[in-house]
Design a protein around this motif. Sequence first.
Motif, PDB file in Angstrom:
ATOM      1  N   ILE A  54       0.836  -1.201   0.000  1.00 41.53           N
ATOM      2  CA  ILE A  54       0.000   0.000   0.000  1.00 41.53           C
ATOM      3  C   ILE A  54       0.870   1.250   0.000  1.00 41.53           C
ATOM      4  N   LEU A  55       1.906   1.249   0.833  1.00 47.57           N
ATOM      5  CA  LEU A  55       2.791   2.419   0.896  1.00 47.57           C
ATOM      6  C   LEU A  55       3.488   2.646  -0.440  1.00 47.57           C
ATOM      7  N   VAL A  56       3.992   1.574  -1.049  1.00 48.95           N
ATOM      8  CA  VAL A  56       4.707   1.697  -2.319  1.00 48.95           C
ATOM      9  C   VAL A  56       3.793   2.229  -3.405  1.00 48.95           C
ATOM     10  N   ASP A  57       2.562   1.708  -3.441  1.00 53.31           N
ATOM     11  CA  ASP A  57       1.642   2.130  -4.496  1.00 53.31           C
ATOM     12  C   ASP A  57       1.265   3.599  -4.342  1.00 53.31           C
ATOM     13  N   MET A  58       1.046   4.033  -3.122  1.00 59.19           N
ATOM     14  CA  MET A  58       0.717   5.444  -2.912  1.00 59.19           C
ATOM     15  C   MET A  58       1.877   6.338  -3.334  1.00 59.19           C
ATOM     16  N   ILE A  59       3.091   5.958  -2.956  1.00 61.44           N
ATOM     17  CA  ILE A  59       4.265   6.771  -3.296  1.00 61.44           C
ATOM     18  C   ILE A  59       4.412   6.884  -4.813  1.00 61.44           C
ATOM     19  N   ARG A  60       4.217   5.763  -5.508  1.00 61.75           N
ATOM     20  CA  ARG A  60       4.378   5.779  -6.965  1.00 61.75           C
ATOM     21  C   ARG A  60       3.348   6.664  -7.652  1.00 61.75           C
ATOM     22  N   HIS A  61       2.173   6.806  -7.056  1.00 64.12           N
ATOM     23  CA  HIS A  61       1.121   7.585  -7.681  1.00 64.12           C
ATOM     24  C   HIS A  61       1.122   9.056  -7.247  1.00 64.12           C
ATOM     25  N   LEU A  62       1.986   9.421  -6.322  1.00 63.42           N
ATOM     26  CA  LEU A  62       1.962  10.799  -5.830  1.00 63.42           C
ATOM     27  C   LEU A  62       2.115  11.845  -6.934  1.00 63.42           C
ATOM     28  N   PRO A  63       3.021  11.656  -7.914  1.00 62.92           N
ATOM     29  CA  PRO A  63       3.140  12.693  -8.959  1.00 62.92           C
ATOM     30  C   PRO A  63       1.848  12.903  -9.738  1.00 62.92           C
ATOM     31  N   ASN A  64       0.984  11.875  -9.814  1.00 60.06           N
ATOM     32  CA  ASN A  64      -0.257  11.977 -10.569  1.00 60.06           C
ATOM     33  C   ASN A  64      -1.469  12.209  -9.672  1.00 60.06           C
ATOM     34  N   ALA A  65      -1.225  12.540  -8.400  1.00 62.45           N
ATOM     35  CA  ALA A  65      -2.321  12.714  -7.446  1.00 62.45           C
ATOM     36  C   ALA A  65      -2.375  14.135  -6.902  1.00 62.45           C
ATOM     37  N   GLN A  66      -1.892  15.074  -7.700  1.00 67.81           N
ATOM     38  CA  GLN A  66      -1.810  16.449  -7.221  1.00 67.81           C
ATOM     39  C   GLN A  66      -3.068  17.265  -7.521  1.00 67.81           C
ATOM     40  N   GLY A  67      -3.884  16.793  -8.443  1.00 63.79           N
ATOM     41  CA  GLY A  67      -5.090  17.515  -8.792  1.00 63.79           C
ATOM     42  C   GLY A  67      -6.327  16.854  -8.214  1.00 63.79           C
ATOM     43  N   TYR A  68      -7.461  17.527  -8.380  1.00 67.81           N
ATOM     44  CA  TYR A  68      -8.730  16.934  -7.952  1.00 67.81           C
ATOM     45  C   TYR A  68      -9.026  15.687  -8.785  1.00 67.81           C
ATOM     46  N   SER A  69      -9.738  14.757  -8.158  1.00 67.74           N
ATOM     47  CA  SER A  69     -10.269  13.620  -8.913  1.00 67.74           C
ATOM     48  C   SER A  69     -11.748  13.864  -9.182  1.00 67.74           C
ATOM     49  N   ASP A  70     -12.386  12.947  -9.879  1.00 65.50           N
ATOM     50  CA  ASP A  70     -13.839  12.924  -9.962  1.00 65.50           C
ATOM     51  C   ASP A  70     -14.390  12.998  -8.542  1.00 65.50           C
ATOM     52  N   SER A  71     -15.513  13.680  -8.346  1.00 66.12           N
ATOM     53  CA  SER A  71     -16.027  13.876  -6.993  1.00 66.12           C
ATOM     54  C   SER A  71     -16.381  12.560  -6.316  1.00 66.12           C
ATOM     55  N   ARG A  72     -16.695  11.536  -7.099  1.00 63.44           N
ATOM     56  CA  ARG A  72     -16.974  10.221  -6.505  1.00 63.44           C
ATOM     57  C   ARG A  72     -15.701   9.444  -6.214  1.00 63.44           C
ATOM     58  N   GLY A  73     -14.603   9.799  -6.868  1.00 61.08           N
ATOM     59  CA  GLY A  73     -13.348   9.098  -6.655  1.00 61.08           C
ATOM     60  C   GLY A  73     -12.760   8.585  -7.949  1.00 61.08           C
ATOM     61  N   ILE A  74     -11.489   8.176  -7.902  1.00 57.07           N
ATOM     62  CA  ILE A  74     -10.829   7.703  -9.118  1.00 57.07           C
ATOM     63  C   ILE A  74     -11.454   6.388  -9.580  1.00 57.07           C
ATOM     64  N   PHE A  75     -11.461   6.197 -10.895  1.00 58.81           N
ATOM     65  CA  PHE A  75     -12.176   5.068 -11.490  1.00 58.81           C
ATOM     66  C   PHE A  75     -11.600   3.727 -11.033  1.00 58.81           C
ATOM     67  N   SER A  76     -10.280   3.615 -10.968  1.00 60.00           N
ATOM     68  CA  SER A  76      -9.668   2.325 -10.623  1.00 60.00           C
ATOM     69  C   SER A  76     -10.038   1.886  -9.211  1.00 60.00           C
ATOM     70  N   ALA A  77     -10.097   2.844  -8.279  1.00 61.08           N
ATOM     71  CA  ALA A  77     -10.447   2.495  -6.900  1.00 61.08           C
ATOM     72  C   ALA A  77     -11.916   2.107  -6.793  1.00 61.08           C
TER      73      ALA A  77
END
Length: 406
Positions: A54-77
């Motif tokens: 979980i920690l590794v996956d979050m770290i890897r996605h940090l560069p792409n997690a700087q903006g807002y997502s869909d209000s319901r949440g990201i599609f993959s989750a």
Amino acid sequence: MANFKQSTKLHNVLYDIRGPILQAAQQMEAEGHRILKLNIGNPAPFGFEAPDAILVDMIRHLPNAQGYSDSRGIFSARTAVSQYYQTRGIQNIHVDDIYLGNGVSELITMSLMALLEDGDEVLIPTPDYPLWTASVSLAGGRPVHYLTDEESGWQPDLDDMESKITPRTKGIVVINPNNPTGAVYPEETLKKIVALAEKHGLVIFADEIYEKILYEDAVHVNLAGLTGDDVLCLTFSGLSKAYRVCGYRAGWMAISGPKKDAADYLEGINLLANMRLCANVPAQHAIQTALGGYQSINDLILPGGRLLEQRNKAHDLLNAIPGVSTQQARGALYLFPKLDPEVYHIRDDEKFVLDLLREQKILVSHGRAFNWVRPDHFRMVTLPNVKDIEEAIGRMADFLSRYPGN
């Protein structure tokens, strides 16, 4: 100078788990005392760490997690959550039925704010997780508590539940596995609750955040698997407890049942989801990895696992104290011991907990903080290691042997 006061909307809103008792503990810590905190189910301070994946996956996605997502949440989750329920045999929860939140707490408040008019009623168990009672009050509703029976392992009293349904009742809250009692409800009981909801046209709010923390032969049944297309069911769960990431605030709400009949209500939920823009995006990226990967919680709840051994030790030691009894928790992270009123003449359980804190430096939560009806219970978490549990309950026993009541 103007005199600013809190809104009257807060006059019936209580959340005593983080109330005056915690403030007293924080003051003692500031003075240099070491407090053993058995009041909140927060695994991290007790040495429970998140899975590395979980920690590794979050770290890897940090560069792409700087903006807002869909209000319901990201599609993959949201897809991962939908697929998780499919593996549980629930086929009517789709990607667009999932809302991600900053923990379950945010989503509980949103779901009630979108539904309740002033004076509407919601049935909530006693004892309860007090956020439900507080959130109903904040939304202008009236919390109505149905009894659970300690002698039958804290199972819901279905007759009491039905007797409290009125024309203003909008929904039933079911907390399973239960916080604070550790009860896990059998399928037959859940089917009867569903039947009541269908008979009276009620929403079911299924708080299932502890669904993966089960002991021995306990089996968790998702309510959404029983409501089908006949009863609107809002299911709440997340990563905080089973994956030990309370601080990441990664929860979800899944909506199932007759959604067409609830279109206006769901539009209200969408409005509130849009207003908060989105949930914490980095934590959303942990959900797919958590649900699809190795379930390390099993190492903690099976024989030899920390959570099981600590639960067993706490249960045995508490029941060995004269005048103290506790039902064995079948799930979750808590015990809800009873103090025999014939032995301990406690009229104010908040004062009792404060006295224990000041003398023994042990912080627990008083039973009435969970909207229990009498001052004869308290809740303690079973997260400390066995050695600390032995020390804490030993100090409780010493304290109780001399406690005069109040």
